[in-house]
Motif scaffolding. Sequence first.
Motif, mmCIF file in Angstrom:
data_model
loop_
_atom_site.group_PDB
_atom_site.id
_atom_site.type_symbol
_atom_site.label_atom_id
_atom_site.label_comp_id
_atom_site.label_asym_id
_atom_site.label_seq_id
_atom_site.Cartn_x
_atom_site.Cartn_y
_atom_site.Cartn_z
ATOM 1 N N ARG A 168 0.826 -1.207 0.000
ATOM 2 C CA ARG A 168 0.000 0.000 0.000
ATOM 3 C C ARG A 168 0.863 1.261 0.000
ATOM 4 O O ARG A 168 0.523 2.257 -0.640
ATOM 5 N N PHE A 169 1.989 1.209 0.694
ATOM 6 C CA PHE A 169 2.923 2.334 0.636
ATOM 7 C C PHE A 169 3.469 2.499 -0.778
ATOM 8 O O PHE A 169 3.536 3.615 -1.306
ATOM 9 N N TYR A 170 3.889 1.401 -1.415
ATOM 10 C CA TYR A 170 4.378 1.485 -2.792
ATOM 11 C C TYR A 170 3.348 2.135 -3.705
ATOM 12 O O TYR A 170 3.681 2.959 -4.559
ATOM 13 N N ALA A 171 2.090 1.720 -3.548
ATOM 14 C CA ALA A 171 1.031 2.246 -4.416
ATOM 15 C C ALA A 171 0.869 3.753 -4.227
ATOM 16 O O ALA A 171 0.748 4.504 -5.209
ATOM 17 N N LEU A 172 0.856 4.208 -2.981
ATOM 18 C CA LEU A 172 0.724 5.645 -2.729
ATOM 19 C C LEU A 172 1.912 6.402 -3.294
ATOM 20 O O LEU A 172 1.755 7.454 -3.943
ATOM 21 N N PHE A 173 3.105 5.899 -3.077
ATOM 22 C CA PHE A 173 4.299 6.592 -3.550
ATOM 23 C C PHE A 173 4.356 6.604 -5.073
ATOM 24 O O PHE A 173 4.727 7.613 -5.690
ATOM 25 N N ALA A 174 3.986 5.487 -5.698
ATOM 26 C CA ALA A 174 3.992 5.429 -7.161
ATOM 27 C C ALA A 174 2.985 6.401 -7.761
ATOM 28 O O ALA A 174 3.278 7.089 -8.743
ATOM 29 N N LEU A 175 1.806 6.467 -7.159
ATOM 30 C CA LEU A 175 0.740 7.304 -7.712
ATOM 31 C C LEU A 175 1.051 8.785 -7.585
ATOM 32 O O LEU A 175 0.813 9.569 -8.526
ATOM 33 N N PHE A 176 1.584 9.191 -6.447
ATOM 34 C CA PHE A 176 1.727 10.619 -6.169
ATOM 35 C C PHE A 176 3.145 11.162 -6.328
ATOM 36 O O PHE A 176 3.328 12.379 -6.341
ATOM 37 N N VAL A 177 4.139 10.281 -6.461
ATOM 38 C CA VAL A 177 5.512 10.761 -6.626
ATOM 39 C C VAL A 177 6.147 10.233 -7.903
ATOM 40 O O VAL A 177 6.631 11.003 -8.728
ATOM 41 N N VAL A 178 6.161 8.918 -8.088
ATOM 42 C CA VAL A 178 6.858 8.331 -9.227
ATOM 43 C C VAL A 178 6.163 8.687 -10.535
ATOM 44 O O VAL A 178 6.814 9.097 -11.508
ATOM 45 N N MET A 179 4.840 8.544 -10.588
ATOM 46 C CA MET A 179 4.114 8.775 -11.832
ATOM 47 C C MET A 179 4.278 10.211 -12.345
ATOM 48 O O MET A 179 4.618 10.413 -13.514
ATOM 49 N N PRO A 180 4.066 11.233 -11.504
ATOM 50 C CA PRO A 180 4.273 12.599 -12.005
ATOM 51 C C PRO A 180 5.744 12.983 -12.090
ATOM 52 O O PRO A 180 6.077 13.980 -12.739
ATOM 53 N N GLY A 181 6.636 12.253 -11.462
ATOM 54 C CA GLY A 181 8.055 12.557 -11.487
ATOM 55 C C GLY A 181 8.526 13.121 -10.160
ATOM 56 O O GLY A 181 8.015 14.150 -9.700
ATOM 57 N N ALA A 182 9.497 12.457 -9.548
ATOM 58 C CA ALA A 182 9.959 12.861 -8.220
ATOM 59 C C ALA A 182 10.723 14.177 -8.284
ATOM 60 O O ALA A 182 11.518 14.413 -9.194
ATOM 61 N N SER A 183 10.445 15.038 -7.339
ATOM 62 C CA SER A 183 11.199 16.270 -7.135
ATOM 63 C C SER A 183 11.132 16.594 -5.650
ATOM 64 O O SER A 183 10.290 16.056 -4.923
ATOM 65 N N GLN A 185 10.099 19.267 -4.141
ATOM 66 C CA GLN A 185 8.819 19.879 -3.771
ATOM 67 C C GLN A 185 7.700 18.850 -3.732
ATOM 68 O O GLN A 185 6.871 18.850 -2.821
ATOM 69 N N ARG A 186 7.705 17.943 -4.705
ATOM 70 C CA ARG A 186 6.631 16.950 -4.759
ATOM 71 C C ARG A 186 6.736 15.960 -3.602
ATOM 72 O O ARG A 186 5.724 15.567 -3.022
ATOM 73 N N VAL A 187 7.953 15.568 -3.268
ATOM 74 C CA VAL A 187 8.135 14.638 -2.162
ATOM 75 C C VAL A 187 7.731 15.290 -0.839
ATOM 76 O O VAL A 187 7.067 14.667 0.002
ATOM 77 N N ILE A 188 8.109 16.535 -0.639
ATOM 78 C CA ILE A 188 7.717 17.246 0.582
ATOM 79 C C ILE A 188 6.201 17.362 0.666
ATOM 80 O O ILE A 188 5.598 17.143 1.726
ATOM 81 N N LEU A 189 5.571 17.694 -0.451
ATOM 82 C CA LEU A 189 4.109 17.814 -0.464
ATOM 83 C C LEU A 189 3.458 16.467 -0.161
ATOM 84 O O LEU A 189 2.482 16.391 0.601
#
Length: 381
Positions: A168-183, A185-189
Amino acid sequence: MTSALARPVPGTTRQAEKGEPRGRPRLRALDGLRLLAALMVAAYHYGGRGGDVTTAWGSSPKEQFPTLHAYFSYGCLGVQVFFVISGFVICMSGWGRPLRSFFASRASRLLPAYWVAVLLVTAVFALPVVVHEAVSPSDALVNLTLLQQPLGVDRVLGVCWTLWVEIRFYALFALFVVMPGASRQRVILFCAVWTMAAAIADAANEPLLDLVLMPEYAPFFVGGIGLYLVHRDRGDAYAWGIVGVSWLIGQHYAVQDLWHAPGPDAFSHRTSFGIVLIVTLGFVAVAAIALGRLDWANWRWLTVAGALTYPFYLVHEHLGWVVIHALHRGLGIGSAETFALTIATMLLLAWLLNRYVEDTLTPKIRARLSRPSPEPLPEAA
């Protein structure tokens, strides 16, 4: 579990692909911390709780380890340490990686050893001489999907509940960080929004929100992510803020879930101080690694330790009970010697799984899953 547990990939080039600056030394101390956390969990399963392990020993571990059982009972907190490491490693591995590659990496690390462990434990528990009850063949097959918990199916591996948390953690991280591209600002958000949403989910007492947002485990993953940001930029005040808030919330959930009042019927008493101390030490250890304070711990055997951690974690509980029964009750070997020999046996089995299963199947599965999808055939006119 795995990112916290999965076999590490050596080499600075791969580190650069994972978001690590080129030339930075490998974090071998993190590999050692993984194995230490796994050994904590093993101590809990062998001597820090009641239940099925009592059948293996022939009596309560309280009688086998009159003093140590109270310390072994804190070993379950190795899971929280794993989750902090997982947040760190998943952020590192997902940084700059496309979604297909991220998925291929997670699946290829998680599945080969897991599949073999499920089949192995099912087969051993089906033997007439083994006193522990096996799950049904149908349930064992469902366990191969890693979806046994949401489907309400009996688990083959007692530890697999942590893998469901990790997925479930992988899914959340993939959806909100990996898919749009890690940065940054995005990781902090992501960390800020997940922390707030998890708190709201806890207050709402809504099962679906709890299932998705995991309030009791989110602080440990988020704290690990924050520590990876610290690793990238040690002066990042936002990253340190994420770590601090995560530690404060994480220790609260650990105490809430694992503390209980002392009593004559309790197996042991975990004090709130002891729980907070171990959670704090877990955060401090990963922080020390993130800051480079443990770069001197650069021995090659630590990489081997990291490689053994995941398969050891998978097989140690149930198969360990079988070994304990055989050594202690079958051969009459003493408690301390049985404990040590069981750990050694499970580490040997982990080495075999790593050498002959993971080293063989992981690169093949990763390569297959990383391939671009074939172009569709043109439709006939």
